[in-house]
Design an enzyme around this catalytic site. Structure first.
Site, mmCIF file in Angstrom:
data_model
loop_
_atom_site.group_PDB
_atom_site.id
_atom_site.type_symbol
_atom_site.label_atom_id
_atom_site.label_comp_id
_atom_site.label_asym_id
_atom_site.label_seq_id
_atom_site.Cartn_x
_atom_site.Cartn_y
_atom_site.Cartn_z
ATOM 1 N N GLU A 32 0.879 -1.186 0.010
ATOM 2 C CA GLU A 32 -0.063 0.085 -0.010
ATOM 3 C C GLU A 32 1.008 1.282 0.002
ATOM 4 O O GLU A 32 1.913 1.317 0.789
ATOM 5 C CB GLU A 32 -1.061 0.061 1.227
ATOM 6 C CG GLU A 32 -1.890 -1.114 1.265
ATOM 7 C CD GLU A 32 -2.555 -1.316 2.699
ATOM 8 O OE1 GLU A 32 -3.613 -0.433 2.893
ATOM 9 O OE2 GLU A 32 -2.312 -1.819 3.538
ATOM 10 N N ARG A 259 5.351 -12.943 9.873
ATOM 11 C CA ARG A 259 6.082 -11.772 9.432
ATOM 12 C C ARG A 259 7.326 -11.302 10.241
ATOM 13 O O ARG A 259 7.568 -12.514 11.200
ATOM 14 C CB ARG A 259 5.039 -10.415 9.914
ATOM 15 C CG ARG A 259 4.928 -10.332 11.372
ATOM 16 C CD ARG A 259 3.782 -9.261 11.504
ATOM 17 N NE ARG A 259 4.506 -7.814 11.311
ATOM 18 C CZ ARG A 259 3.481 -6.916 11.250
ATOM 19 N NH1 ARG A 259 2.320 -6.909 11.666
ATOM 20 N NH2 ARG A 259 4.208 -5.800 10.938
ATOM 21 N N LYS A 269 3.594 0.799 10.335
ATOM 22 C CA LYS A 269 3.445 1.728 9.465
ATOM 23 C C LYS A 269 3.077 3.194 10.318
ATOM 24 O O LYS A 269 3.614 4.192 10.228
ATOM 25 C CB LYS A 269 2.969 1.705 8.220
ATOM 26 C CG LYS A 269 3.572 1.213 7.121
ATOM 27 C CD LYS A 269 2.716 0.944 5.930
ATOM 28 C CE LYS A 269 3.614 0.183 4.984
ATOM 29 N NZ LYS A 269 2.445 0.325 3.512
#
Length: 557
Positions: A32, A259, A269
């Site tokens: 994104e 992850r 983020k």
């Protein structure tokens, strides 16, 4: 080098053997564009591009899932492409955007409404949230859930036409409000956002949710293996539900892996954006940040990052990787590629009393003992030198073998010197160390066989290059800086700026981004942004001490 083995590669191999996807391997990296990539993304990049590159038919797409115009920016799009290329990967002609599919996504939404699988909900966001239920309580059906198909079609068309303000209506999937999986409780598919998009401008005022756009984009691109991190495991039932109900060109297989969680930093983020916006760091490329641009500016190479990602492997369970493992990979890489130079960061002057005034001798120093082809360099030697303040003690502690009154040390690539006295200022501080040089000891041991236990580095005072050196350390003081009070764990000593450092004169020609080992001090990078002619800035990439190597040795027992 043999390709690494892991459970995802095994799935791909099994699918190729059975012909599940017609012998194709098509992966994608789908960021994104709402922030800069970090080292966690590097793991996903290496995995997706790596798997594709291991097969003759393999292709990896770079696709921007740009469905939220209020948080996205062209700056992020550009930085992501730069970072992926810098890591060593190329998507070729396979660059896509979810916004490329806005019209098709809209048509698929109309199809869901016509099939009775979606409806327009006129509840407020707060009411939708309240009626969603919890992990222990089922949700409650919206009063608009049984809205007639034609009415939902009309409202959805008017939503697109811009008739309603933000938040007035949403499009929801009609699944099961009693599902134990909250993601299946009639998730929102579209919301109204009167905001310009960085690619489509004002053409749209409704935007698809990520969970809706992502699987359809995968299907349109005929992705075979949709690889994502574990937080999307609970989203997989909706991924499959959606594609089962739509006549898409393909039905990709979603596969989840753990992850990357790295000690002494944050990967969110939102938190990284807070660090930037609140000026806890100088920007996304601050060398303390775990962003790829920050690591690059710090002097970390793409080879080191790829090696690190390969070593940590691909697992099914979340864990935190010791940051020392990353530092170990960086040291291994820089040890081979970084030429050695001498740099004095906290200088104290040494005067060689028996060395003639004005005499300059050119000595030879080895550029890199790990790489004989790197050759040697000329280093000037004169009467006045700079040494590290820590390399002299007027009153030495026990087992201190460096320079002190009456003691000898070897100067790297030069001579043995003996401290004969000091010069102090009015405050009683040592401002100059007096020494005698043994001219017969150049480049070797003393002829009489006496033992010299320490070798220190130095720089000729008359030839030294003045520079700023920035010593970077871990951004947080705790391995897991989580929780609401995460900012309280910021390391106040994560950056130390040293002015007036004394470097070998050859570093005046250091190219921006060039990598060096300052002997005995660590690995450093010439800062690509702040260095100026005659005023260079060097960033410490990593120290010489290798904690991870000691951990590995202890584990081997």
């Amino acid at each position: 080098m043999a390709a690494p083995e892991d459970f995802i590669r095994q799935i791909v191999a099994d699918d190729l053997r059975t012909g599940k996807h017609g012998g194709r391997v098509v992966t994608r990296f789908p960021p994104e564009p709402n922030g800069y990539l970090h080292i966690g993304h590097a793991k996903s990049i290496c995995l997706n591009f790596g798997i594709a590159g291991e097969h003759a038919s393999g292709v990896c797409h770079l696709r921007f899932d740009d469905t939220n115009p209020t948080k996205e920016d062209v700056e992020y799009v550009d930085s992501i492409q730069t970072d992926v290329r810098w890591l060593g990967f190329d998507w070729g002609a396979n660059l896509f955007y979810a916004s490329d599919y806005f019209e098709r996504l809209y048509e698929y939404a109309l199809q869901l409404i016509r099939q009775g699988d979606a409806y327009v909900d006129s509840q407020s966001a707060d009411d939708i949230r309240k009626h969603r239920g919890s992990f222990t309580e089922p949700g409650t059906n919206s009063p608009f859930r049984e809205r007639p198909v034609e009415e939902s079609l009309d409202l959805f068309t008017r939503m697109r036409g811009g008739e309603f303000p933000d938040g007035a209506q949403v499009l929801r999937a009609k699944i099961n409000m009693a599902s134990p999986n909250l993601n299946m409780r009639d998730p929102v598919l579209y919301r109204i956002r009167h905001a310009a998009h960085h690619r489509t401008g004002d053409a749209w005022c409704i935007y698809p949710m990520y969970d809706y756009a992502h699987p359809i984009s995968d299907a349109i691109e005929k992705i075979t293996h949709s690889i994502c991190t574990l937080e999307f495991e609970d989203h997989r039932p909706f991924y499959d539900w959606l594609l089962d109900r739509l006549r898409t060109p393909a039905h990709p297989q979603q596969i989840e892996f753990a992850r990357l969680n790295l000690g002494y930093t944050v990967m969110s983020k939102r938190k990284l954006l807070t660090l930037v916006q609140d000026k806890h760091v100088s920007g996304w490329d601050d060398p303390r940040m775990p962003t790829i641009s920050g690591l690059r500016r710090r002097g970390v190479t793409p080879e080191a990052i790829r090696t690190f990602c390969e070593r940590i492997g691909v697992a099914k369970r979340d864990s935190t990787v010791d940051v020392a493992m990353l530092e170990h990979a960086i040291r291994e890489d820089l040890n081979v590629r970084a030429p050695r130079v001498m740099a004095v960061l906290r200088p104290v002057k040494v005067v060689l009393e028996n060395w003639p005034e004005g005499k300059v001798e050119t000595l030879k120093a080895v550029n890199n003992p790990e790489d004989p082809s790197a050759g040697t360099r000329d280093v000037p030697f004169s009467r006045e030198l700079w040494i590290e303040a820590d390399d002299f003690r007027e009153v030495p502690p026990p087992k201190y073998f460096r320079l002190s009154p009456g003691k000898e040390v070897r100067l790297r690539w030069a001579y043995i010197v003996k401290c004969t006295g000091v010069v102090k200022n009015a405050a009683g501080e040592v401002v100059e160390v007096r020494c005698a040089v043994d001219e017969a000891s150049r480049g070797g041991n003393p002829a009489d066989g006496r033992k010299i236990k320490a070798t220190i580095h130095w720089v000729s005072a008359a030839h030294a290059l003045d520079a700023e050196v920035r010593l970077y350390d871990r951004l947080f003081t705790t391995e897991d800086p989580g929780g609401d009070d995460w900012l309280a764990h910021l390391n106040p000593a994560s950056l130390e700026r040293l002015q007036g450092c004394k470097l070998e004169p050859g570093l005046a020609r250091a190219e921006p981004g060039s990598l060096w080992q300052f002997e005995r001090m660590g690995y450093f990078c010439a800062d690509a942004l702040d260095s100026r002619p005659g005023a260079p800035v060097f960033n410490r990439t990593v120290t010489l001490r290798d904690t991870w190597a000691k951990i590995e040795q202890a584990q081997r027992g």
